[in-house]
Design a protein around this motif. Sequence first.
Motif, PDB file in Angstrom:
ATOM      1  N   ARG A  82       0.833  -1.212   0.000  1.00 55.64           N
ATOM      2  CA  ARG A  82       0.000   0.000   0.000  1.00 55.64           C
ATOM      3  C   ARG A  82       0.861   1.252   0.000  1.00 55.64           C
ATOM      4  O   ARG A  82       0.566   2.221  -0.711  1.00 55.64           O
ATOM      5  CB  ARG A  82      -0.931   0.006   1.212  1.00 55.64           C
ATOM      6  N   GLY A  93       3.904   1.540  -1.184  1.00 53.24           N
ATOM      7  CA  GLY A  93       4.517   1.651  -2.509  1.00 53.24           C
ATOM      8  C   GLY A  93       3.545   2.211  -3.539  1.00 53.24           C
ATOM      9  O   GLY A  93       3.915   3.062  -4.358  1.00 53.24           O
ATOM     10  N   ARG A  94       2.305   1.721  -3.515  1.00 49.97           N
ATOM     11  CA  ARG A  94       1.312   2.249  -4.453  1.00 49.97           C
ATOM     12  C   ARG A  94       1.040   3.727  -4.198  1.00 49.97           C
ATOM     13  O   ARG A  94       0.873   4.507  -5.138  1.00 49.97           O
ATOM     14  CB  ARG A  94       0.022   1.440  -4.352  1.00 49.97           C
ATOM     15  N   LYS A 149       3.145   5.945  -2.932  1.00 47.44           N
ATOM     16  CA  LYS A 149       4.305   6.710  -3.411  1.00 47.44           C
ATOM     17  C   LYS A 149       4.275   6.867  -4.928  1.00 47.44           C
ATOM     18  O   LYS A 149       4.578   7.939  -5.452  1.00 47.44           O
ATOM     19  CB  LYS A 149       5.613   6.038  -2.976  1.00 47.44           C
ATOM     20  N   LYS A 150       3.917   5.793  -5.627  1.00 49.08           N
ATOM     21  CA  LYS A 150       3.817   5.878  -7.085  1.00 49.08           C
ATOM     22  C   LYS A 150       2.738   6.874  -7.493  1.00 49.08           C
ATOM     23  O   LYS A 150       2.908   7.655  -8.426  1.00 49.08           O
ATOM     24  CB  LYS A 150       3.509   4.507  -7.681  1.00 49.08           C
ATOM     25  N   TRP A 151       1.596   6.839  -6.783  1.00 45.49           N
ATOM     26  CA  TRP A 151       0.506   7.752  -7.087  1.00 45.49           C
ATOM     27  C   TRP A 151       0.938   9.200  -6.853  1.00 45.49           C
ATOM     28  O   TRP A 151       0.668  10.080  -7.667  1.00 45.49           O
ATOM     29  CB  TRP A 151      -0.707   7.415  -6.224  1.00 45.49           C
ATOM     30  N   GLN A 152       1.637   9.450  -5.726  1.00 47.12           N
ATOM     31  CA  GLN A 152       2.118  10.806  -5.435  1.00 47.12           C
ATOM     32  C   GLN A 152       3.122  11.272  -6.482  1.00 47.12           C
ATOM     33  O   GLN A 152       3.092  12.432  -6.915  1.00 47.12           O
ATOM     34  CB  GLN A 152       2.747  10.863  -4.039  1.00 47.12           C
ATOM     35  N   LEU A 153       4.019  10.400  -6.901  1.00 48.42           N
ATOM     36  CA  LEU A 153       4.992  10.750  -7.922  1.00 48.42           C
ATOM     37  C   LEU A 153       4.292  11.075  -9.238  1.00 48.42           C
ATOM     38  O   LEU A 153       4.637  12.041  -9.912  1.00 48.42           O
ATOM     39  CB  LEU A 153       5.994   9.611  -8.121  1.00 48.42           C
ATOM     40  N   GLU A 154       3.287  10.277  -9.576  1.00 49.84           N
ATOM     41  CA  GLU A 154       2.542  10.535 -10.806  1.00 49.84           C
ATOM     42  C   GLU A 154       1.852  11.891 -10.735  1.00 49.84           C
ATOM     43  O   GLU A 154       1.881  12.662 -11.701  1.00 49.84           O
ATOM     44  CB  GLU A 154       1.502   9.434 -11.010  1.00 49.84           C
ATOM     45  N   LYS A 155       1.232  12.225  -9.617  1.00 47.89           N
ATOM     46  CA  LYS A 155       0.561  13.519  -9.458  1.00 47.89           C
ATOM     47  C   LYS A 155       1.575  14.656  -9.520  1.00 47.89           C
ATOM     48  O   LYS A 155       1.315  15.704 -10.114  1.00 47.89           O
ATOM     49  CB  LYS A 155      -0.212  13.572  -8.137  1.00 47.89           C
ATOM     50  N   THR A 156       2.748  14.471  -8.919  1.00 49.72           N
ATOM     51  CA  THR A 156       3.786  15.499  -8.947  1.00 49.72           C
ATOM     52  C   THR A 156       4.257  15.730 -10.381  1.00 49.72           C
ATOM     53  O   THR A 156       4.395  16.870 -10.823  1.00 49.72           O
ATOM     54  CB  THR A 156       4.981  15.080  -8.068  1.00 49.72           C
TER      55      THR A 156
END
Length: 92
Positions: free
Chosen positions: A68, A70-71, A73-80
């Motif tokens: 959870r 990791g997912r 962090k990936k979502w936050q990176l994508e939004k950034t």
Amino acid sequence: MKGLKNVIYMSVALGMLFYAVPRLDLGQGLTAPAIFGVVWICFALLVVAAHLHAILGVDEETREELGRIGRMKKWQLEKTLQGKSKQLQFRK
């Protein structure tokens, strides 16, 4: 399938223990064979404990929580990255 493999390997380790323990020279004091026997039994019990730990799924909650995180962090990176690409588009 993964659990079956752990059960088989644990059974093999227990079989080795039951076969080898009566044949080890443990009652002779601090001799090399006795020390070897104690160390060998400790390693075999460690293998059994590791497979039992995997079979019981003790760390399954931790693995799910890390997934959870990791997912997220990936979502936050994508939004950034999406925000930065929008900023670059506005500057043009």
